[in-house]
Scaffold this active site. Structure first.
Site, PDB file in Angstrom:
ATOM      1  N   GLY A  51       0.754  -1.248   0.000  1.00 52.62           N
ATOM      2  CA  GLY A  51       0.000   0.000   0.000  1.00 52.62           C
ATOM      3  C   GLY A  51       0.781   1.293   0.000  1.00 52.62           C
ATOM      4  O   GLY A  51       0.279   2.273   0.521  1.00 52.62           O
ATOM      5  N   GLY A  52       1.965   1.353  -0.562  1.00 49.16           N
ATOM      6  CA  GLY A  52       2.660   2.633  -0.656  1.00 49.16           C
ATOM      7  C   GLY A  52       2.033   3.516  -1.720  1.00 49.16           C
ATOM      8  O   GLY A  52       2.453   3.522  -2.877  1.00 49.16           O
ATOM      9  N   HIS A  53       0.988   4.249  -1.349  1.00 45.04           N
ATOM     10  CA  HIS A  53       0.295   5.115  -2.309  1.00 45.04           C
ATOM     11  C   HIS A  53      -0.691   6.018  -1.578  1.00 45.04           C
ATOM     12  O   HIS A  53      -0.909   5.875  -0.370  1.00 45.04           O
ATOM     13  CB  HIS A  53      -0.447   4.277  -3.360  1.00 45.04           C
ATOM     14  CG  HIS A  53      -1.382   3.263  -2.780  1.00 45.04           C
ATOM     15  ND1 HIS A  53      -2.516   3.607  -2.101  1.00 45.04           N
ATOM     16  CD2 HIS A  53      -1.323   1.903  -2.754  1.00 45.04           C
ATOM     17  CE1 HIS A  53      -3.124   2.518  -1.694  1.00 45.04           C
ATOM     18  NE2 HIS A  53      -2.421   1.451  -2.066  1.00 45.04           N
ATOM     19  N   SER A  54      -1.282   6.900  -2.354  1.00 50.28           N
ATOM     20  CA  SER A  54      -2.348   7.768  -1.837  1.00 50.28           C
ATOM     21  C   SER A  54      -3.569   7.587  -2.738  1.00 50.28           C
ATOM     22  O   SER A  54      -3.443   7.169  -3.888  1.00 50.28           O
ATOM     23  CB  SER A  54      -1.851   9.217  -1.897  1.00 50.28           C
ATOM     24  OG  SER A  54      -2.900  10.108  -1.667  1.00 50.28           O
ATOM     25  N   ARG A  99      -0.235   6.285   2.416  1.00 53.15           N
ATOM     26  CA  ARG A  99      -0.317   5.281   3.473  1.00 53.15           C
ATOM     27  C   ARG A  99       0.354   3.967   3.072  1.00 53.15           C
ATOM     28  O   ARG A  99       0.265   3.520   1.939  1.00 53.15           O
ATOM     29  CB  ARG A  99      -1.754   5.058   3.921  1.00 53.15           C
ATOM     30  CG  ARG A  99      -2.634   4.291   2.962  1.00 53.15           C
ATOM     31  CD  ARG A  99      -3.515   3.334   3.766  1.00 53.15           C
ATOM     32  NE  ARG A  99      -4.431   2.615   2.919  1.00 53.15           N
ATOM     33  CZ  ARG A  99      -4.083   1.518   2.262  1.00 53.15           C
ATOM     34  NH1 ARG A  99      -2.867   1.064   2.328  1.00 53.15           N
ATOM     35  NH2 ARG A  99      -4.970   0.897   1.528  1.00 53.15           N
TER      36      ARG A  99
END
Ligand code: TYD
Length: 136
Positions: A51-54, A99
């Site tokens: 989940g490394g993103h927005s 997040r």
């Protein structure tokens, strides 16, 4: 612009019963939005991160149905880490935050309810671009 201070741990109902406990969550209530979608993350190998993103529009409510993991939220100015390890607590994450999810325990199960249908165009996956977008 969203702030990490908008994230909050929400305690879910817990119906204690000698036959086994029961918890539940409802949209527009425990999850402070209408629920459009759910997904879950499981079988995470040791040391992996997700989940490394927005999201531009998607809001989420995340529950550790089993095991434990950490959710790292970042608004471009401040970071906060929330540890989830009980099936009757959830974390509300508004749209607009970066997040990540990490430190998954063996056999952990991350249950996510989302305010939007899946749409790849709703993701920001480039951290530098995310920071640019959040510059005051
Ligand atoms: P992604 O959201 O990037 O995973 P994470 O944030 O947990 O690391 O999703 C990984 C892939 O799964 C994505 O490329 C497409 C697919 N996917 C769907 O098709 N529908 C969904 O609801 C989700 C969450 C993902």
């Amino acid at each position: 612009m969203s702030s990490v201070n908008e994230c909050r741990i929400i305690e879910l109902p817990k119906i204690i019963d000698p036959r086994g406990n029961l918890s539940f969550l409802e949209g527009n209530s425990h999850a402070p939005f209408e629920i459009k979608r759910t997904y879950w993350i499981y079988d995470v190998p040791g040391g992996e991160e997700r989940g490394g993103h927005s999201y531009i529009n998607n809001q989420e409510f995340i529950v550790a149905l089993s095991g434990s993991f950490d959710i790292v939220v970042d608004d471009g100015t401040e970071k906060k880490v929330f540890s989830l390890n009980r099936s009757y607590y959830g974390l509300y994450v508004p749209n607009g935050l970066w997040r990540g999810m990490e430190n998954f325990s063996t056999n952990s199960l991350a249950f996510v309810v989302a305010s939007e249908d899946y749409d790849e165009k709703d993701y920001i996956r480039d951290y530098k671009y995310f920071l640019e977008k959040n510059k005051i």
